[in-house]
Design an enzyme around this catalytic site. Structure first.
Site, short mmCIF file in Angstrom:
data_model
loop_
_atom_site.label_atom_id
_atom_site.label_comp_id
_atom_site.label_asym_id
_atom_site.label_seq_id
_atom_site.Cartn_x
_atom_site.Cartn_y
_atom_site.Cartn_z
N ASN A 6 60.92 2.03 28.55
CA ASN A 6 59.95 3.12 28.40
C ASN A 6 59.29 2.95 27.04
OD1 ASN A 6 58.55 5.50 28.10
ND2 ASN A 6 60.36 6.83 28.09
N LYS A 8 56.91 4.58 25.81
CA LYS A 8 56.42 5.87 25.27
C LYS A 8 54.98 5.69 24.77
CE LYS A 8 61.16 7.29 24.56
NZ LYS A 8 62.16 8.02 23.80
N HIS A 92 60.89 13.31 31.87
CA HIS A 92 61.50 12.86 30.62
C HIS A 92 61.68 14.06 29.69
CE1 HIS A 92 62.15 10.84 26.82
NE2 HIS A 92 62.47 9.76 27.52
N GLU A 94 61.14 14.46 26.70
CA GLU A 94 59.99 14.69 25.80
C GLU A 94 58.90 15.47 26.53
OE1 GLU A 94 59.54 10.61 24.61
OE2 GLU A 94 61.46 10.73 23.57
N GLU A 164 69.79 11.01 30.32
CA GLU A 164 69.43 10.77 28.93
C GLU A 164 69.81 12.01 28.11
OE1 GLU A 164 66.11 7.62 28.62
OE2 GLU A 164 65.14 9.54 28.93
N GLY A 170 66.52 8.24 20.57
CA GLY A 170 65.85 7.91 19.32
C GLY A 170 66.68 8.24 18.08
N SER A 209 69.36 5.53 22.95
CA SER A 209 69.83 4.56 21.95
C SER A 209 70.65 3.43 22.56
CB SER A 209 70.63 5.27 20.85
OG SER A 209 69.80 6.21 20.16
P1 13P Z 1 65.69 5.34 22.81
O1 13P Z 1 66.25 4.13 23.50
O2 13P Z 1 64.66 5.01 21.79
O3 13P Z 1 66.79 6.24 22.31
O4 13P Z 1 64.90 6.19 23.93
C1 13P Z 1 65.52 6.48 25.13
C2 13P Z 1 64.53 7.08 26.04
O5 13P Z 1 64.07 8.20 25.83
C3 13P Z 1 64.08 6.29 27.18
O6 13P Z 1 63.34 7.05 28.07
#
Ligand code: 13P
Length: 250
Positions: A6, A8, A92, A94, A164, A170, A209
């Protein structure tokens, strides 16, 4: 097993093409491990052209639930299908957090994605305070059942779930393999309860992560069937190392 990147809101179109080229050049398909990359919407067709018939699939990061119409700035499932998307990430954390997406929204998006012949990657996961107050399973149950409401899946490859935990995204802090397995097993039971036998074959990805140094341990858990990778998917070598960890276990 599915390893999905992803990206983003990162990469301009030329940067996306360069990263996709790097990923494709180091990639060889292996039975049992699917790989997908999910670039920003303006890069989907260009990245699709780069991956070509390498075996790597392309996914979108979001979709609007409506067929078409007066939704300025939004992208429909038909549009995503027309640029060759195989997967669509929906719900997601976010999007839930910054754009107010509800479980009903996630459900509508997942339905539309399936209707257009693509595979939704439905994201669920609790916040830190919810875990600390013992509510993680309640939160995830509501998200999974809300997302799947009224959905039927004929084949396990038609749906992907990504667990997640928000506190792991992150942050550099992953769920321990035990924590991941425990929640994945819980989600597995929800899938079987909701969808029947097909639920036992649905890939449940871990995200938060995941890096080359922890991928193998996480992916070796019985109900962890892949990863949804954020930061580490922006680096071709790191992404390749996570794919390699999955291949070793396949
Ligand atoms: P990270 O791997 O940067 O923690 O992000 C995970 C994520 O949100 C994948 O959709």
């Amino acid at each position: 097993m599915l390893i999905a990147g992803n990206w983003k809101m990162n990469k301009t179109r030329p940067e996306a093409v360069a990263l996709a080229e790097e990923i494709v050049s180091g990639y060889g398909p292996v039975a049992g491990v699917d790989v997908a990359i999910c670039p920003p919407a303006p890069c989907l067709d260009a990245v699709g052209a780069v991956v070509g018939n390498s075996g790597i699939k392309v996914g979108a990061q979001n979709v609007h639930a409506a067929e078409a119409g007066a939704y300025t700035g939004e992208v429909s499932a038909g549009m995503l299908r027309s640029v060759g998307c195989r997967y669509v990430i929906v719900g997601h954390s976010e999007r839930r957090q910054y754009f107010g997406e509800s479980d009903a929204d996630v459900n509508a998006k997942a339905r539309r994605t399936i209707e257009y012949g693509m595979v939704p990657i439905v994201c669920v996961g609790e916040h830190l305070e919810q875990r600390e107050s013992g509510k993680a399973e309640d939160v995830v149950r509501a998200q999974v059942l809300g997302a799947l409401d009224g959905i039927t899946v004929g084949d396990p490859t038609g749906l992907v779930i990504a667990y997640e935990p928000v506190w792991a995204i992150g942050t550099g802090v992953t769920a321990s393999p035990g924590q991941a397995q425990e929640m994945h097993a819980f989600i597995r039971q929800l899938l079987i309860g909701s969808l029947g036998d097909v639920g036992s074959g649905i890939d449940i990805l871990y995200g938060g992560s995941m890096k080359p140094n922890n991928a193998s341990e996480l992916l070796s858990q019985g109900d962890v069937n892949g990863g949804l990778i954020g930061g580490a998917s922006l680096d071709a070598a790191s992404f390749a190392a996570i794919i390699a960890a999955a291949v070793d276990l396949a």
